[in-house]
Design an enzyme around this catalytic site. Sequence first.
Site, short mmCIF file in Angstrom:
data_model
loop_
_atom_site.label_atom_id
_atom_site.label_comp_id
_atom_site.label_asym_id
_atom_site.label_seq_id
_atom_site.Cartn_x
_atom_site.Cartn_y
_atom_site.Cartn_z
N GLU A 1 0.82 -1.22 0.00
CA GLU A 1 0.00 0.00 0.00
C GLU A 1 0.85 1.26 0.00
O GLU A 1 0.44 2.30 -0.50
CB GLU A 1 -0.94 -0.06 1.22
CG GLU A 1 -1.96 1.06 1.30
CD GLU A 1 -1.47 2.20 2.17
OE1 GLU A 1 -1.98 3.32 2.02
OE2 GLU A 1 -0.57 1.97 2.99
N GLN B 1 -7.07 -3.85 10.85
CA GLN B 1 -6.80 -3.49 12.24
C GLN B 1 -6.94 -4.68 13.19
O GLN B 1 -6.37 -4.69 14.28
CB GLN B 1 -7.75 -2.36 12.67
CG GLN B 1 -7.51 -1.07 11.92
CD GLN B 1 -8.66 -0.08 12.07
OE1 GLN B 1 -9.45 -0.17 12.99
NE2 GLN B 1 -8.75 0.86 11.14
N HIS C 1 -4.56 -2.32 2.10
CA HIS C 1 -4.19 -2.11 3.49
C HIS C 1 -4.09 -3.46 4.21
O HIS C 1 -3.18 -3.68 5.02
CB HIS C 1 -5.22 -1.23 4.19
CG HIS C 1 -4.98 0.24 4.03
ND1 HIS C 1 -5.60 0.99 3.05
CD2 HIS C 1 -4.19 1.08 4.71
CE1 HIS C 1 -5.19 2.24 3.14
NE2 HIS C 1 -4.33 2.33 4.14
#
Length: 344
Positions: free
Chosen positions: A10, A288, A310
Amino acid sequence: MIEIDGSEGEGGGQVLRSSLALSVLTGQPFKLVNIRARRAKPGLQPQHVMCVKAAGTISGATYKGASPGSAVLYFEPNAVKPGKYAFSIGTAGATALVLHTVALPLALRGGQASEVAITGGTHNQHAPCYHFLETTWAAYLRRMGVEVELEMTRPGFYPRGGGEIRAVVHPCSRVTGVTLTTCPDLTTAGGFSAFAELPESVGRKQARRLSVRLKKEGVEPHIPVEEWHAANPGTVAAVIFRQAPVPPLFFGLGERGKPAESVADDAADEAIRFRDAKCPVDPHSADQLLLPLVFSPDASEFRTSEVTRHLTTNIATVRKFVDRVIEVDGEAGQPGTVRIPAVV
């Protein structure tokens, strides 16, 4: 020393933040080169410098290269010290991203509760907003056994910032794995339309547009209008699906010259795309979840509405620090499943 090329994948600030957190969690030093090489303004920006300084402060680290524009960073951590910390970005940089850097190390290595106050931007483009932290991120952490109490003492928007978030990070002795593979039909939505230092009509227009868009898609909305007080004008439109196993929040942000309806459309477009994918984990949460889950001995499996760069970049970063199998089924830009087998 682990060597990492920040231009891979990314190519943004996520490689830096994940590397800092993983370094503090594992005690391994690293060298990061080509920092944010794929961005219009490469190198460290003020919020990234603060991420380095924050990680360094909580761990008594030795580091070199933590200055604006720097493309190379050396970082060597020591033991995590719980305590009371205050970090000021000095710009409207994202407070959420600084908190992301230090929260897990404080929870898993701190041994006792820590208090963290961060000033800067609370609602930023290309970063989680405070309400995402409160509604979605903290709920995922709680599900994994990590307790983070959150408060926004004041909002902060671009260009002045001046917002502040506070967190109490409680110690966690064991991270629990998660299994999230199904999602019920999402037929209702909450959220809000907030405005600061602008006419109330802006907030009403956003709320009306969100309601119209969601109703058209067969979702019954409840979007109250909220007035906030900030250092400079700003608006936020948000959609929350509380029927999901962990409620995801999608938001749009105002900016100079941007119609209120477009702010609402940004939130609605993302929310509807998630609803249509029929997956329990939103694309922002998927990457996350990786860091806490690789420190759990349990098996985990979750289905996300989109395999993003991501996510795949974060997997590559995690693998440099932690010897753990992480499997992804699904094409980029499409729904996919992430599996982390149990520690044998």
